[in-house]
Design an enzyme around this catalytic site. Structure first.
Site, PDB file in Angstrom:
ATOM      1  N   ASP A   1       7.134   8.156   5.653  1.00 32.41           N
ATOM      2  CA  ASP A   1       7.736   8.246   4.332  1.00 32.41           C
ATOM      3  C   ASP A   1       8.231   9.678   4.181  1.00 32.41           C
ATOM      4  O   ASP A   1       8.343  10.397   5.178  1.00 32.41           O
ATOM      5  CB  ASP A   1       6.706   7.870   3.247  1.00 32.41           C
TER       6      ASP A   1
ATOM      7  N   ALA B   1       0.863  -1.182   0.000  1.00 30.54           N
ATOM      8  CA  ALA B   1       0.000   0.000   0.000  1.00 30.54           C
ATOM      9  C   ALA B   1       0.897   1.229   0.000  1.00 30.54           C
ATOM     10  O   ALA B   1       2.102   1.141   0.231  1.00 30.54           O
ATOM     11  CB  ALA B   1      -0.920   0.002   1.216  1.00 30.54           C
ATOM     12  N   LYS B   2       0.312   2.376  -0.269  1.00 27.63           N
ATOM     13  CA  LYS B   2       1.045   3.640  -0.170  1.00 27.63           C
ATOM     14  C   LYS B   2       0.018   4.749  -0.047  1.00 27.63           C
ATOM     15  O   LYS B   2      -1.092   4.650  -0.559  1.00 27.63           O
ATOM     16  CB  LYS B   2       1.914   3.876  -1.405  1.00 27.63           C
ATOM     17  N   GLY B   3       0.407   5.814   0.640  1.00 25.80           N
ATOM     18  CA  GLY B   3      -0.500   6.940   0.805  1.00 25.80           C
ATOM     19  C   GLY B   3       0.243   8.249   0.759  1.00 25.80           C
ATOM     20  O   GLY B   3       1.475   8.289   0.794  1.00 25.80           O
TER      21      GLY B   3
END
Length: 411
Positions: A142, A101-103
């Site tokens: 991040d 996943a990434k946001g």
């Protein structure tokens, strides 16, 4: 070619090597869920500001989805999608039980006060809290976010779901963070480098290194390579670049950067043009900054034999081809920089167990995972006569494809 196109290209190449049918290939490529939310917050001056946030949940065949949240003005759906997919392959390469996943939120963190960043983080968490969770999707820091950001997410999430320390990783130690997490990505890069060099009959000691990027990852890489007897002859960050053919004193350089905020005017080295850093003569080049820095314009001039992709997607496909034809050995990002997510997994395990590990155990386990993953990649390379990048992608895609098929999802 942007990051999404390059990632898709590598995936499709791996799919062809594995002989996956088109239906399964399509199911592995399409994200499980794409989330877009608007986050409106009151600014300190009383005005209202709206920011757009994203969360792409790519795949959960092997376990909960895992990936960072970045705060950056250039966050966009394509970038988040590519990085989410990359996390699926990255977690599979090192064989930790996660998907990807990434946001991110499109904002400029330095233009926001601490209280504005907190409000933005809490509103974003309110919008997505029912779509993340300890066994669903576990965010982490991040670009532009940190342990404090994770503390705010944990606190806001816990208002809805009760105390849930394993909902995020990269937390402060006082809230369940893991010892060794700060250095984990850099330490993983060094373990990966050692595994690669050993396969070529070499070690870090006595080799020359050039490092692009001197933030968290680059500075830890430099420090750990220096401790192992490597000679770091050039380093750069956004403020400039510095070189010393006899080797930079990394402890002094770190102290200088902490005191001045930049690399320039360091007495232990000479100024150099940052644009010349990537083509500087050395044994090992380690890009630790942004993507796309090695491209068709500069690849032919790169002199390093070994390139360790500590950054995400630092090498364009065109550059990859040029460097490989020159005999360059590229250690791909989905493996080389997986130390961070591996120690995030250790943090998650510690939170679920309610039992904290000693830092030595964290580091020893990380070395085991990184070394084993390298040998698995090499086995794939030998089986399919392919590059390290395709060996890593083939290993990862095969693991996710097997999990998907066993669950009966490919139909």
């Amino acid at each position: 070619m942007n990051a999404l196109a390059a990632t898709n290209r590598n995936f499709r190449h791996a799919s062809r090597i594995l002989g996956l049918d088109s239906k399964l290939e399509k199911s592995l490529l399409i994200p499980f869920r794409e989330i877009k939310v608007e986050c409106t917050i009151p600014k300190d001056d009383g005005s209202l500001a709206t920011y757009v946030g994203f969360r792409v949940q790519h795949d959960n065949a092997r376990g909960p989805m895992k990936g960072g949240i970045r705060y950056h003005p250039e966050v966009d759906p394509d970038e988040v999608n590519a990085l989410a997919q990359l996390m699926t392959w990255k977690t599979a390469v090192v064989d930790i039980p996660y998907g990807g996943a990434k946001g991110g939120i499109g904002c400029t963190p330095k233009d926001l006060s601490m209280s504005e960043l907190e409000r933005l983080t809490r509103v974003f968490t309110q919008k997505i809290h029912d779509l993340i969770g300890t066994h669903t999707d576990v965010p982490a820091p991040d670009m532009g976010t940190n342990a404090q950001t994770m503390a705010w997410i944990l606190d806001e999430y816990s208002k809805f779901h009760g105390h849930s320390p394993a909902v995020v990783t990269g937390k402060p130690i006082a809230l369940g963070g893991s010892l060794g997490r700060e250095a984990a990505t850099g330490r993983g890069v060094v373990f990966a480098t050692e595994a690669l060099l050993a396969q070529h009959g070499k070690s870090i000691k006595g080799l020359t290194f050039v490092i692009q990027g001197f933030g968290n990852v680059g500075s830890w890489v430099a420090r750990l390579i220096g401790e192992r007897g490597g000679k770091i002859i050039a380093v750069s960050d956004v403020t400039g670049a510095v070189k010393n053919q006899n080797g930079l004193d990394i402890v002094d350089l770190l102290r200088h950067k902490e005191e001045t905020g930049c690399l320039t005017n360091f007495s232990g080295g000479d100024h150099m043009d940052p644009n010349e850093l990537l083509t500087h003569e050395c044994d090992v080049l380690i890009p630790c900054a942004l993507g796309g820095v090695l491209n068709k314009e500069n690849a032919a001039d790169v002199k390093a034999k070994f390139i360790i992709e500590a950054a995400n997607h630092p090498t364009d496909p065109e550059a990859d081809e040029i460097l490989s034809k020159k005999g360059g050995v590229i250690l791909p990002d989905i493996y080389a920089n997986a130390g961070g997510v591996t120690v995030s997994y250790f943090e998650w395990v510690q939170n679920i167990q309610g039992f904290m590990w000693e830092e030595e155990k964290v580091n020893n386990e990380l070395q085991k995972y990184m070394t084993k993953a390298f040998h698995n990649i090499k086995a794939m390379c030998q089986s399919h006569n392919c590059s390290l990048r395709m060996g890593a992608f083939t290993l990862a895609v095969n693991r996710v494809a097997c999990a998907t098929t066993l669950r009966g999802w490919e139909a």
